[in-house]
Enzyme design. Structure first.
Site, PDB file in Angstrom:
ATOM      1  N   ASP A  74       1.147  -1.069  -0.165  1.00  0.00           N
ATOM      2  CA  ASP A  74       0.277  -0.122   0.098  1.00  0.00           C
ATOM      3  C   ASP A  74       0.907   1.490   0.445  1.00  0.00           C
ATOM      4  O   ASP A  74       2.192   1.284   0.188  1.00  0.00           O
ATOM      5  CB  ASP A  74      -0.476  -0.329   0.926  1.00  0.00           C
ATOM      6  N   HIS A  75       0.499   2.851   0.044  1.00  0.00           N
ATOM      7  CA  HIS A  75       1.244   3.603  -0.007  1.00  0.00           C
ATOM      8  C   HIS A  75       2.257   3.882   1.188  1.00  0.00           C
ATOM      9  O   HIS A  75       2.960   3.985   1.222  1.00  0.00           O
ATOM     10  CB  HIS A  75       0.426   5.088   0.294  1.00  0.00           C
ATOM     11  N   CYS A 123       3.116  -3.421   3.820  1.00  0.00           N
ATOM     12  CA  CYS A 123       2.197  -1.905   5.061  1.00  0.00           C
ATOM     13  C   CYS A 123       3.234  -1.381   5.433  1.00  0.00           C
ATOM     14  O   CYS A 123       4.143  -1.856   6.022  1.00  0.00           O
ATOM     15  CB  CYS A 123       0.732  -2.404   4.956  1.00  0.00           C
ATOM     16  N   THR A 130       2.687  -2.095   8.881  1.00  0.00           N
ATOM     17  CA  THR A 130       3.148  -2.879   9.684  1.00  0.00           C
ATOM     18  C   THR A 130       3.423  -4.562   9.422  1.00  0.00           C
ATOM     19  O   THR A 130       3.782  -5.265  10.568  1.00  0.00           O
ATOM     20  CB  THR A 130       1.819  -2.970  11.252  1.00  0.00           C
ATOM     21  N   GLY A 131       2.871  -4.596   8.245  1.00  0.00           N
ATOM     22  CA  GLY A 131       2.723  -5.607   7.836  1.00  0.00           C
ATOM     23  C   GLY A 131       1.734  -6.850   8.610  1.00  0.00           C
ATOM     24  O   GLY A 131       1.213  -7.528   7.314  1.00  0.00           O
ATOM     25  N   MET A 142      -1.598  -6.044   5.757  1.00  0.00           N
ATOM     26  CA  MET A 142      -1.435  -7.337   4.521  1.00  0.00           C
ATOM     27  C   MET A 142      -1.863  -8.856   5.002  1.00  0.00           C
ATOM     28  O   MET A 142      -1.864  -9.562   4.000  1.00  0.00           O
ATOM     29  CB  MET A 142       0.042  -7.043   4.009  1.00  0.00           C
ATOM     30  N   HIS A 178       8.644 -24.902   8.504  1.00  0.00           N
ATOM     31  CA  HIS A 178       7.693 -25.428   8.855  1.00  0.00           C
ATOM     32  C   HIS A 178       6.645 -25.871   8.477  1.00  0.00           C
ATOM     33  O   HIS A 178       5.484 -26.181   9.245  1.00  0.00           O
ATOM     34  CB  HIS A 178       7.620 -24.662  11.092  1.00  0.00           C
ATOM     35  N   HIS A 186       4.866 -32.024   9.518  1.00  0.00           N
ATOM     36  CA  HIS A 186       5.402 -30.204   9.079  1.00  0.00           C
ATOM     37  C   HIS A 186       3.588 -30.562   8.668  1.00  0.00           C
ATOM     38  O   HIS A 186       3.231 -30.048   8.075  1.00  0.00           O
ATOM     39  CB  HIS A 186       6.071 -30.031   8.835  1.00  0.00           C
TER      40      HIS A 186
HETATM   41  C1  RB5 Z   1      -2.156   2.727   6.505  1.00  0.00           C
HETATM   42  O1  RB5 Z   1      -1.874   3.895   6.974  1.00  0.00           O
HETATM   43  C2  RB5 Z   1      -1.379   1.418   6.855  1.00  0.00           C
HETATM   44  O2  RB5 Z   1      -3.034   1.482   7.966  1.00  0.00           O
HETATM   45  C3  RB5 Z   1      -1.755   0.232   6.721  1.00  0.00           C
HETATM   46  O3  RB5 Z   1      -0.474   0.610   5.947  1.00  0.00           O
HETATM   47  C4  RB5 Z   1      -0.956  -1.351   7.656  1.00  0.00           C
HETATM   48  O4  RB5 Z   1      -0.256  -1.343   8.510  1.00  0.00           O
HETATM   49  C5  RB5 Z   1      -2.316  -1.726   7.905  1.00  0.00           C
HETATM   50  O5  RB5 Z   1      -2.102  -2.894   8.262  1.00  0.00           O
END
Ligand code: RB5
Length: 146
Positions: A7-8, A64, A66-67, A70, A97, A133
């Site tokens: 994302d951005h 994204c 935080t990851g 996503m 695993h 596994h």
């Molecule tokens: C975008 O501001 C933020 O919410 C997104 O990139 C992500 O961290 C969501 O989990």
């Protein structure tokens, strides 16, 4: 072939990873974002994960802020085993695993250097296989049908 998406918020890290794949001669499909204009991470996760689910790409890397968003979105898609990783051990063992096929990274969590180390170990570590596994991965995937 690796599917790449962000994302951005993840865009700057996605670009660092894209440059790394390019320099390493690793083929990829860039699903965007192509700039820092706001886009929704579930939409971006689906674009790359669909390429994994249909066999066009073996793996995907999603970025994204935080990851986490996503990874939540990616794990809703059939056939996807996405892991949000911030450390080397997890990136390695989710391949060994869990046979993870999607790596999710947080651009606001990790510097590019650390993120690229995670990409490198994730892409180069095979699934360990073995009865226990395989059984657990099969059990996990069966949850999709419940
Ligand atoms: C975008 O501001 C933020 O919410 C997104 O990139 C992500 O961290 C969501 O989990």
């Amino acid at each position: 072939m690796i599917a790449l998406s962000s994302d951005h918020a993840g865009y700057p890290l996605k670009e660092e990873i894209r440059a790394y794949l390019e320099a390493s001669g690793i083929e990829y499909k860039d699903c965007g974002a192509f700039g820092t204009a706001s886009v929704d991470y579930p939409v971006q996760a689906k674009k790359a994960c669909d390429l994994v689910a249909d066999g066009t790409c073996g793996m995907a890397i999603l970025c994204c802020g935080t990851g986490v968003g996503m990874s939540m979105a990616a794990n809703k898609i059939k056939g996807i085993r996405a892991a949000c990783c911030t450390d080397y051990f997890s990136a390695k063992f989710t391949r060994l695993h869990n046979d993870a096929n999607v790596l999710c990274l947080g651009a606001r969590v990790l510097g590019a250097g650390a993120a690229i180390e995670l990409v490198n170990v994730f892409l180069n570590t095979p699934f360990e296989g073995g009865e226990r596994h395989r059984r657990r991965v099969d059990l996990m995937m069966a949850l999709e049908n419940e």
